[in-house]
Motif scaffolding. Structure first.
Motif, PDB file in Angstrom:
ATOM      1  N   MET A  93       0.838  -1.271  -0.016  1.00 50.81           N
ATOM      2  CA  MET A  93      -0.013   0.019   0.147  1.00 50.81           C
ATOM      3  C   MET A  93       0.827   1.217  -0.165  1.00 50.81           C
ATOM      4  O   MET A  93       1.659   1.152   0.682  1.00 50.81           O
ATOM      5  N   ASP A  94       0.531   2.175  -0.963  1.00 50.26           N
ATOM      6  CA  ASP A  94       1.353   3.325  -0.817  1.00 50.26           C
ATOM      7  C   ASP A  94       1.139   4.263   0.036  1.00 50.26           C
ATOM      8  O   ASP A  94      -0.128   4.498   0.382  1.00 50.26           O
ATOM      9  N   VAL A  95       1.941   5.115   0.294  1.00 45.17           N
ATOM     10  CA  VAL A  95       1.687   6.203   1.522  1.00 45.17           C
ATOM     11  C   VAL A  95       1.426   7.431   0.694  1.00 45.17           C
ATOM     12  O   VAL A  95       2.297   7.701  -0.301  1.00 45.17           O
ATOM     13  N   ARG A  96       0.431   8.277   1.138  1.00 43.26           N
ATOM     14  CA  ARG A  96       0.108   9.448   0.434  1.00 43.26           C
ATOM     15  C   ARG A  96       1.287  10.439   0.811  1.00 43.26           C
ATOM     16  O   ARG A  96       1.660  10.577   1.985  1.00 43.26           O
ATOM     17  N   CYS A  97       1.715  11.131  -0.102  1.00 46.01           N
ATOM     18  CA  CYS A  97       2.856  12.210   0.132  1.00 46.01           C
ATOM     19  C   CYS A  97       2.318  13.383   1.080  1.00 46.01           C
ATOM     20  O   CYS A  97       1.270  14.162   0.470  1.00 46.01           O
ATOM     21  N   ARG A  98       3.021  13.691   1.888  1.00 41.92           N
ATOM     22  CA  ARG A  98       2.717  15.042   2.735  1.00 41.92           C
ATOM     23  C   ARG A  98       3.883  15.767   2.811  1.00 41.92           C
ATOM     24  O   ARG A  98       4.079  16.477   3.910  1.00 41.92           O
ATOM     25  N   CYS A  99       4.922  15.639   2.071  1.00 40.02           N
ATOM     26  CA  CYS A  99       6.109  16.510   2.157  1.00 40.02           C
ATOM     27  C   CYS A  99       6.154  17.735   1.900  1.00 40.02           C
ATOM     28  O   CYS A  99       6.736  18.617   2.714  1.00 40.02           O
ATOM     29  N   ALA A 100       4.885  18.196   1.594  1.00 43.41           N
ATOM     30  CA  ALA A 100       4.726  19.841   1.212  1.00 43.41           C
ATOM     31  C   ALA A 100       4.222  20.293   2.504  1.00 43.41           C
ATOM     32  O   ALA A 100       4.308  21.690   2.773  1.00 43.41           O
ATOM     33  N   VAL A 101       3.581  19.673   3.531  1.00 43.32           N
ATOM     34  CA  VAL A 101       2.988  20.182   4.616  1.00 43.32           C
ATOM     35  C   VAL A 101       3.483  19.727   6.090  1.00 43.32           C
ATOM     36  O   VAL A 101       3.269  20.401   6.908  1.00 43.32           O
ATOM     37  N   LEU A 102       4.470  18.783   5.824  1.00 41.25           N
ATOM     38  CA  LEU A 102       4.997  18.422   7.185  1.00 41.25           C
ATOM     39  C   LEU A 102       6.316  18.956   7.333  1.00 41.25           C
ATOM     40  O   LEU A 102       7.196  19.183   6.277  1.00 41.25           O
ATOM     41  N   ASN A 103       6.828  19.154   8.665  1.00 43.12           N
ATOM     42  CA  ASN A 103       8.409  19.420   8.872  1.00 43.12           C
ATOM     43  C   ASN A 103       9.105  18.546   9.685  1.00 43.12           C
ATOM     44  O   ASN A 103      10.217  18.425   9.394  1.00 43.12           O
ATOM     45  N   ASN A 104       8.492  17.922  10.627  1.00 45.47           N
ATOM     46  CA  ASN A 104       9.071  16.796  11.426  1.00 45.47           C
ATOM     47  C   ASN A 104       8.292  15.654  11.766  1.00 45.47           C
ATOM     48  O   ASN A 104       7.195  15.998  11.608  1.00 45.47           O
ATOM     49  N   LEU A 105       8.620  14.874  11.923  1.00 47.06           N
ATOM     50  CA  LEU A 105       8.024  13.126  12.099  1.00 47.06           C
ATOM     51  C   LEU A 105       9.000  12.760  13.277  1.00 47.06           C
ATOM     52  O   LEU A 105       9.841  12.771  13.239  1.00 47.06           O
ATOM     53  N   SER A 106       8.343  12.054  14.038  1.00 46.98           N
ATOM     54  CA  SER A 106       9.132  11.294  15.259  1.00 46.98           C
ATOM     55  C   SER A 106       8.354   9.765  15.365  1.00 46.98           C
ATOM     56  O   SER A 106       7.187   9.475  15.138  1.00 46.98           O
ATOM     57  N   GLY A 107       9.357   9.012  15.868  1.00 50.51           N
ATOM     58  CA  GLY A 107       8.601   7.478  16.224  1.00 50.51           C
ATOM     59  C   GLY A 107       8.444   6.645  15.392  1.00 50.51           C
ATOM     60  O   GLY A 107       8.987   6.554  14.063  1.00 50.51           O
ATOM     61  N   ALA A 108       7.350   5.748  15.589  1.00 52.46           N
ATOM     62  CA  ALA A 108       6.933   4.656  14.427  1.00 52.46           C
ATOM     63  C   ALA A 108       6.317   5.318  13.249  1.00 52.46           C
ATOM     64  O   ALA A 108       6.630   4.803  12.051  1.00 52.46           O
ATOM     65  N   VAL A 109       5.822   6.498  13.495  1.00 51.88           N
ATOM     66  CA  VAL A 109       5.280   7.101  12.119  1.00 51.88           C
ATOM     67  C   VAL A 109       6.523   7.611  11.262  1.00 51.88           C
ATOM     68  O   VAL A 109       6.500   7.393   9.886  1.00 51.88           O
ATOM     69  N   ALA A 110       7.595   8.145  11.882  1.00 57.35           N
ATOM     70  CA  ALA A 110       8.882   8.554  11.115  1.00 57.35           C
ATOM     71  C   ALA A 110       9.445   7.145  10.336  1.00 57.35           C
ATOM     72  O   ALA A 110       9.684   7.341   9.220  1.00 57.35           O
ATOM     73  N   SER A 111       9.385   6.579  11.109  1.00 58.66           N
ATOM     74  CA  SER A 111      10.089   4.866  10.538  1.00 58.66           C
ATOM     75  C   SER A 111       9.382   4.587   9.287  1.00 58.66           C
ATOM     76  O   SER A 111       9.905   4.107   8.452  1.00 58.66           O
ATOM     77  N   ASP A 112       7.962   4.434   9.557  1.00 60.17           N
ATOM     78  CA  ASP A 112       6.929   4.019   8.607  1.00 60.17           C
ATOM     79  C   ASP A 112       7.127   4.695   7.458  1.00 60.17           C
ATOM     80  O   ASP A 112       7.230   4.465   5.996  1.00 60.17           O
ATOM     81  N   TYR A 113       7.135   6.106   7.380  1.00 53.02           N
ATOM     82  CA  TYR A 113       7.105   7.168   6.491  1.00 53.02           C
ATOM     83  C   TYR A 113       8.396   7.179   5.510  1.00 53.02           C
ATOM     84  O   TYR A 113       8.384   7.056   4.205  1.00 53.02           O
ATOM     85  N   ALA A 114       9.335   6.911   6.465  1.00 54.96           N
ATOM     86  CA  ALA A 114      10.687   6.703   5.580  1.00 54.96           C
ATOM     87  C   ALA A 114      10.824   5.481   4.746  1.00 54.96           C
ATOM     88  O   ALA A 114      11.439   5.421   3.610  1.00 54.96           O
ATOM     89  N   ARG A 115      10.346   4.508   5.293  1.00 52.00           N
ATOM     90  CA  ARG A 115      10.476   3.009   4.744  1.00 52.00           C
ATOM     91  C   ARG A 115       9.543   3.076   3.461  1.00 52.00           C
ATOM     92  O   ARG A 115       9.715   2.597   2.430  1.00 52.00           O
ATOM     93  N   ARG A 116       8.360   3.459   3.630  1.00 53.89           N
ATOM     94  CA  ARG A 116       7.041   3.304   2.836  1.00 53.89           C
ATOM     95  C   ARG A 116       7.199   4.565   1.520  1.00 53.89           C
ATOM     96  O   ARG A 116       6.432   4.032   0.442  1.00 53.89           O
ATOM     97  N   HIS A 117       7.774   5.583   1.802  1.00 51.15           N
ATOM     98  CA  HIS A 117       7.609   6.674   0.909  1.00 51.15           C
ATOM     99  C   HIS A 117       8.978   7.287   0.396  1.00 51.15           C
ATOM    100  O   HIS A 117       8.687   7.721  -0.664  1.00 51.15           O
ATOM    101  N   LEU A 118       9.886   7.502   1.199  1.00 53.55           N
ATOM    102  CA  LEU A 118      11.032   8.196   0.882  1.00 53.55           C
ATOM    103  C   LEU A 118      12.142   7.297   0.350  1.00 53.55           C
ATOM    104  O   LEU A 118      12.202   6.226   0.742  1.00 53.55           O
ATOM    105  N   ASP A 119      13.018   7.596  -0.516  1.00 56.43           N
ATOM    106  CA  ASP A 119      13.936   6.996  -0.882  1.00 56.43           C
ATOM    107  C   ASP A 119      15.447   7.468  -0.304  1.00 56.43           C
ATOM    108  O   ASP A 119      15.691   8.603  -0.023  1.00 56.43           O
TER     109      ASP A 119
END
Length: 69
Positions: free
Chosen positions: A1-27
């Protein structure tokens, strides 16, 4: 399942949410001179730096910070 891009509106993420976002959306692109991992959004080209912060409970917490352009 793809993660919706939120890079234009987010500045910081932490914890499990950050790990998941990096793994599933970012290169992962490189490691900077301080040992931090730099990621890039495939949709927007925004760079993110992944840091590890001590949680106080024996495990590190992943923190993603959007890099200024």
């Amino acid at each position: 399942m793809d993660v919706r891009c939120r890079c234009a509106v987010l500045n910081n993420l932490s914890g499990a949410v950050a790990s998941d976002y990096a793994r599933r959306h970012l290169d992962r692109t490189r490691t900077d001179g301080l040992g931090r991992t730099v990621h890039r959004c495939p949709d927007t080209g925004v760079d993110w730096t992944e840091e590890r912060s001590a949680s106080g409970y024996g495990q590190d917490v992943v923190v993603l910070r959007r890099n200024a352009r």
